[in-house]
Design an enzyme around this catalytic site. Structure first.
Site, short mmCIF file in Angstrom:
data_model
loop_
_atom_site.label_atom_id
_atom_site.label_comp_id
_atom_site.label_asym_id
_atom_site.label_seq_id
_atom_site.Cartn_x
_atom_site.Cartn_y
_atom_site.Cartn_z
N GLY A 1 0.73 -1.22 0.00
CA GLY A 1 0.01 0.00 0.11
C GLY A 1 0.93 1.24 -0.03
N CYS B 1 5.18 -6.26 1.40
CA CYS B 1 5.59 -4.56 1.22
C CYS B 1 5.15 -4.00 2.63
CB CYS B 1 5.13 -3.93 -0.09
SG CYS B 1 5.99 -2.38 -0.29
N TYR B 2 4.08 -2.98 2.49
CA TYR B 2 3.32 -2.70 3.47
C TYR B 2 2.93 -3.49 4.48
CZ TYR B 2 0.40 0.33 6.23
OH TYR B 2 -0.55 1.09 7.33
N HIS C 1 7.52 -7.39 -4.11
CA HIS C 1 6.25 -7.93 -4.68
C HIS C 1 6.63 -9.05 -5.56
CE1 HIS C 1 3.86 -4.29 -3.51
NE2 HIS C 1 4.99 -3.57 -3.76
N GLU D 1 4.27 -10.88 -6.55
CA GLU D 1 3.14 -11.04 -7.50
C GLU D 1 3.15 -10.41 -8.95
OE1 GLU D 1 1.94 -7.31 -5.02
OE2 GLU D 1 3.30 -9.09 -4.99
N ASP E 1 -18.01 -11.00 -21.82
CA ASP E 1 -18.56 -10.90 -20.39
C ASP E 1 -20.02 -11.11 -20.29
OD1 ASP E 1 -16.04 -10.68 -19.79
OD2 ASP E 1 -16.13 -8.38 -19.55
N LYS F 1 -11.03 -12.05 -16.04
CA LYS F 1 -11.37 -12.17 -17.41
C LYS F 1 -11.20 -13.73 -18.04
CE LYS F 1 -12.52 -9.68 -20.50
NZ LYS F 1 -13.86 -9.27 -21.00
#
Length: 545
Positions: free
Chosen positions: A71, A102-103, A191, A193, A250, A400
Site C-alpha cells: 500500500g 511490502c506495507y 512484490h 506477484e 462477459d 477475464k
C-alpha cells in the site's frame, strides 16, 4: 449501489464454505488484485477484503491463510490502516499462516513490536537483486541464493519483533524477507506477484502449498455449478429476468449461464447505443441468433444516447450518463414486458467482473477505501441509487480469463470467446472529448476497422489481448495528393495481458506499423497522422478514458 449486508455475507459465506480460501487484505497497493489473481492461478480461491475489515467478517470467511497486501501508506502516518484488533491472536489460535507483502510486512513488524524507519538511502524502487538465507521456511530449497525482485518502498524494517529472523536481504543490506515459522507469520518487502520478480510465482506457490498446506480446489467446473445454484436460489420459480447484452464476452457468458438455468424466463436486450464499432450490431445479432440461440431483442437507442452525451467531455460524466441511459432503456423494456407477462421482471443480469469492481473502488458493499479510484466502471459507477432491479452478476468474483474458461464450459463458440474485450461505454471512451462533435464516431469506426482487419491479416490477433484506435481532439498538418491538409490524428493501442489488471504494449514490427499507418491514411481521407501508444499498465490504463 450498496448490497444489503445480510445478502452480502450470505453470498461470501457460500463461496468460502465450499473452498479453502486465501483471504487478501487490501491496503491500497496497485498490485493487490494481482496477488488475488496469482493465488487463483494455483487453483486456490482468493478473495479481497479491505485492510480494516472487522474481525467478525474475517471469522465468517473462515480463511485457511491470509495475505496482507502492499500500500501507499507509511505505518508512522496518523490514520494509516492497521490490521483489525485481535487479528494476530485469531491467526495464532487457528494456526492460520500470514504473509505480509511490502506495507503488509511493515505492518507485521510495527504491530508486533519491531521497528520500521524511513530508509536512509531514500528507499528501493524497481528491479533489484536480493540474497536469500539458506534453510528458511519461506523459500523452497530449490530457490537460488540470489534473485532479482521488484522493490517499491520508502520505509524499511530495522528491528524485528521477538521470534522473527531475517531470511533475505537486498544487496544494499535492507531486510527484504522475514519469518517466524513457529507463529506461521512471514513477510516480503518486495512484490512476488509481479512478473518483474523472477522467482515470485514460485515463492507464492511454495507459500500456498508447502507452508500454508492449501488444497487447490478452485476449479471452473465447481464455479459453474455454484453460480447456477445461486441463480436458482435468488430467482423465484415464476420470476423473469432481463439481461443487458453488450456483444462482449462477459455479458454473453453471463447470459448463456443464466439462460441455462432459467430458459425462456430470460429476456436479453441488445442496445445499439450509437457507440458501437463498424457493423457491430449486425455481427453481434448474427452471433446471438445463429450460434448461441439466445432470446435477444435489439433496441435502437443511438439518437437518444448521443443526445444525452452531447457537450460532455469529462470521462466520468460520460460513463455515468451512459450507465443511466442504459438503465432507462432496460426500465422501458421491463414495462413493455410487464404488459405481456402480467408482472414486472425483478432482475437485471450484468457481466460485471472482479476487475470492474476493484477499479471502481470503493465498490458497492465492499468498503474498500485504501486504494485510489481509477475510474468508474459503467456496470458499477453508472448505476443510479434508485435502481428498480435486483442485480444478478454471476461473474462478479471472476477475472477475464476465468470468464473465458467458464464460457468454454458453457459451449460458447471459441471464435466468440477469443474476441478482444470491448468496453461497455463503447467508443465513447475512445474519443477524447465530446463524442458527438463533427464526424468523430464515423472516423473512429473506419480507422478501427482497418486496424483490426490488418492485425488479422498479419496473423497477430490471437497474440494480442486488446487492440483498438483512439480519436484525438487535435488536428495535424499534412500533405496528401500534393495538397496541404489539416486533418485528424488517431492513436493505435495494442496490449498483451493475462487478465487485464496489468498490460504491456505489443511490440509490432516496423513493417506492420508502416503498413497499417499507410492504409489508414489512404482509406480514411480525414486522417493524416497515426501514432502508436507505447504505455504499459501501470502507469496508464488500457483504455484512454
Amino acid at each position: 449501489m450498496a448490497e444489503p449486508a445480510a445478502k452480502k455475507a450470505k453470498t461470501e459465506n457460500g463461496i468460502f464454505k465450499k473452498h479453502a480460501t486465501c483471504l487478501v487484505l487490501d491496503y491500497g497497493s496497485q498490485y493487490t488484485q494481482l496477488i488475488a489473481r496469482r493465488v487463483r492461478e494455483n487453483g486456490v480461491l482468493s478473495m479481497l477484503m479491505p485492510g480494516d475489515v472487522t474481525m467478525e467478517r474475517i471469522r465468517e470467511a473462515n480463511p485457511k491463510t491470509i495475505i496482507l497486501s502492499g500500500g501507499p501508506n507509511s505505518v508512522h502516518v496518523e490514520g494509516a490502516p492497521r490490521v483489525p484488533e485481535g487479528f494476530f491472536e485469531y491467526c495464532k489460535e487457528n494456526s492460520i499462516p500470514v504473509l505480509g507483502i511490502c506495507y503488509g510486512m511493515q505492518l507485521i513488524v510495527h504491530q508486533l513490536g519491531g521497528e520500521v524507519k524511513t530508509a536512509e538511502a531514500g528507499g528501493e524502487y524497481g528491479r533489484m537483486p536480493m540474497n536469500v538465507v539458506r534453510d528458511s521456511t519461506l523459500f523452497s530449497t530449490e530457490t537460488a541464493d540470489s534473485q532479482l525482485v521488484w522493490m517499491s518502498h520508502g520505509d524499511e524494517a530495522v528491528k524485528l519483533p521477538e521470534g522473527f529472523s531475517v531470511v533475505a536481504r537486498s544487496e544494499q543490506g535492507a531486510i527484504v524477507a522475514i519469518e517466524n515459522p513457529e507463529r506461521r507469520i512471514f513477510g516480503l518487502q518486495y512484490h512476488p506477484e509481479v512478473v518483474h520478480s523472477e522467482r515470485g510465482a514460485e515463492t507464492i506457490r511454495h507459500f500456498l502449498f508447502d507452508v500454508a498446506k492449501m488444497s487447490g480446489d478452485w476449479k471452473m467446473e465447481d464455479v459453474l455449478e455454484e453460480e447456477m445454484e445461486k441463480i436458482r436460489q435468488q430467482v423465484g420459480p415464476t420470476d423473469h429476468v432481463i439481461c443487458a447484452l453488450s456483444g462482449g464476452v462477459d455479458s454473453t457468458v453471463a447470459a448463456t449461464l443464466v439462460h441455462k438455468v432459467l430458459g425462456d424466463r430470460l429476456h436479453c436486450v441488445f442496445v445499439d447505443n450509437g457507440l458501437l464499432r463498424y457493423k457491430e450490431a449486425e455481427r453481434v445479432m448474427d452471433t446471438f441468433n445463429e450460434h448461441l440461440h439466445l432470446p435477444v431483442t435489439k433496441v435502437d437507442d443511438a439518437e437518444r444516447m448521443l443526445g444525452r452525451l452531447k457537450g460532455l467531455t469529462d470521462p466520468e460524466a460520460k460513463r455515468k450518463a451512459i450507465g443511466a441511459e442504459f438503465i432507462d432503456v432496460f426500465s422501458e423494456y421491463a414495462h413493455k414486458l410487464e404488459k405481456e407477462l402480467g408482472h414486472k421482471p425483478r432482475f437485471l443480469v450484468q457481466g460485471t467482473l472482479y476487475p470492474d469492481v476493484i477499479e471502481s473502488c470503493p465498490p458497492p458493499g465492499k468498503g474498500q477505501k485504501h486504494s485510489h479510484t481509477i475510474k468508474s466502471h459503467h456496470n458499477v459507477g453508472g448505476l443510479p441509487e434508485d435502481l428498480q432491479f435486483e442485480l444478478i452478476e454471476p461473474l462478479r468474483e471472476l477475472f477475464k480469463d476465468e470468464v473465458r474458461a467458464l464460457g468454454r464450459l458453457l459451449g460458447v463458440p471459441e471464435q466468440f470467446i477469443a474476441r478482444h474485450p470491448f468496453p461497455g461505454p463503447g467508443l465513447a471512451v475512445r474519443i477524447i472529448g465530446d463524442v458527438t462533435e463533427g464526424d468523430r464516431l464515423d472516423v473512429l469506426r473506419e480507422v478501427d476497422e482497418v486496424f483490426i482487419n490488418s492485425i488479422k491479416e498479419w496473423g497477430l490477433y490471437d497474440k494480442i489481448w486488446q487492440a483498438f484506435a483512439v480519436f484525438l481532439p487535435v488536428r495535424s498538418v499534412g500533405v496528401q495528393g500534393d495538397q496541404r491538409t489539416h486533418s485528424h490524428v488517431v492513436a493505435l493501442r495494442a496490449v498483451t495481458s493475462s487478465d487485464g489488471m496489468t498490460a504491456d504494449w505489443y511490440p509490432f514490427q516496423p513493417d506492420f506499423l508502416r503498413y497499417v499507418s499507410t492504409k489508414i491514411c489512404n482509406t480514411v481521407r480525414s486522417v493524416n497522422r497515426v501514432v502508436y501508444d507505447v504505455t504499459s499498465k501501470p502507469p496508464g490504463t488500457i483504455e484512454w478514458e
